[in-house]
Design an enzyme around this catalytic site. Structure first.
Site, PDB file in Angstrom:
ATOM      1  N   ASP A   1      -5.861   9.582  -1.725  1.00  0.00           N
ATOM      2  CA  ASP A   1      -5.472   8.446  -0.890  1.00  0.00           C
ATOM      3  C   ASP A   1      -6.666   7.874  -0.129  1.00  0.00           C
ATOM      4  O   ASP A   1      -6.503   7.035   0.760  1.00  0.00           O
ATOM      5  CB  ASP A   1      -4.366   8.848   0.082  1.00  0.00           C
ATOM      6  CG  ASP A   1      -4.768  10.017   0.989  1.00  0.00           C
ATOM      7  OD1 ASP A   1      -5.921  10.483   0.878  1.00  0.00           O
ATOM      8  OD2 ASP A   1      -3.930  10.457   1.798  1.00  0.00           O
TER       9      ASP A   1
ATOM     10  N   GLU B   1      -6.702  10.695   7.424  1.00  0.00           N
ATOM     11  CA  GLU B   1      -5.714  10.130   6.512  1.00  0.00           C
ATOM     12  C   GLU B   1      -5.614   8.609   6.689  1.00  0.00           C
ATOM     13  O   GLU B   1      -6.018   8.068   7.727  1.00  0.00           O
ATOM     14  CB  GLU B   1      -4.342  10.758   6.794  1.00  0.00           C
ATOM     15  CG  GLU B   1      -4.294  12.271   6.639  1.00  0.00           C
ATOM     16  CD  GLU B   1      -4.123  12.718   5.205  1.00  0.00           C
ATOM     17  OE1 GLU B   1      -4.458  11.937   4.279  1.00  0.00           O
ATOM     18  OE2 GLU B   1      -3.651  13.846   4.983  1.00  0.00           O
TER      19      GLU B   1
END
Length: 242
Positions: A136, A143
């Site tokens: 990702d 994140e």
């Protein structure tokens, strides 16, 4: 950005080791920002062999690791401290006192993170920061989100990250749900950044991160703004690049 294509993950490790060797030779007391996971293993094996061959010496080298799972002690087999000991530190001449990793058992997370930033600053900053890249686009455990976190902090792990890491645990339930990580700002403060990406499953995110728009939803994309970043990819990870 300097993009280097290697034929295989093993060759990528050797090319990365060339860069590390040059930095260590120029500054024997340099500060290495280190990463865990399967991607850097060829690099670490190469560095171990080079010290055995007398090409480099880690006696004065210092290191700071990117991240650590929250809730795992340093002697837990899946902790990143344990990983570093098993795959690098126990096999080279580095002084254990000169290796820092976030404390997964910190009682006061905020204080530990602030202290980690201070330790890096007291070392004089990171000379070269090693990175892998998540599917990702995460770097460290930063994140995708709506901003670029500046400093070392606690982060809740995305399910895609926990799924990717469950192969190291008995089950998904055992994978920690949170971690401590250097912030994107901490990474960007390193004088040099070296990112390694190998495998066809990384091809799409490599293209998106380095040839797409810079946005916090793709954390690695911020590296496009770093003044000295080298990306080493094997043929599989480079398969979608022109």
């Amino acid at each position: 950005m300097k993009l280097i294509k290697a034929a295989t993950p093993a060759e990528a490790g050797k090319l990365a080791a060339d860069i590390f060797e040059e930095i260590i030779r120029k500054n024997p007391a340099c500060v290495l920002g280190l990463a865990t996971g399967s991607t850097p293993l060829p690099l670490y094996r190469e560095l171990i062999e080079r010290e055995k061959a007398g090409k480099i010496n880690f006696a004065q080298v210092r290191s700071a690791n990117l991240d650590e799972y929250k809730g795992l002690s340093g002697d837990h087999p899946q902790s990143y401290r344990y990983f570093m000991q098993e795959n690098l530190f126990n096999h080279i001449s580095i002084d254990p006192a000169n290796t820092i990793v976030p404390d997964g058992l910190a009682e006061d997370a905020e204080a530990m993170c602030a202290d980690y930033e201070k330790k890096i600053a007291d070392m004089g900053g990171v000379d070269i920061q090693l990175l892998g890249i998540g599917h990702d686009g995460h770097i460290g455990f930063n994140e995708p989100c709506d901003h670029f976190p500046a400093v070392t902090h606690e982060v809740e792990l995305e399910e895609i990250t926990r799924e990717a890491n469950k192969r190291f645990f008995a089950s998904l339930d055992e994978v920690p749900t949170a971690a401590y990580t250097m912030g994107v700002g901490t990474v960007m403060a390193a004088r040099k950044v070296l990112l390694i990406a190998t495998g066809k499953d990384k091809a799409e995110i490599v293209k998106k991160s380095f040839f797409g728009p810079v946005k916090p939803e793709v954390p690695a994309s911020i590296l496009q703004f770093h003044p000295d970043v080298t990306v080493i990819v094997d043929e599989a990870a480079a398969s979608l690049l022109d």
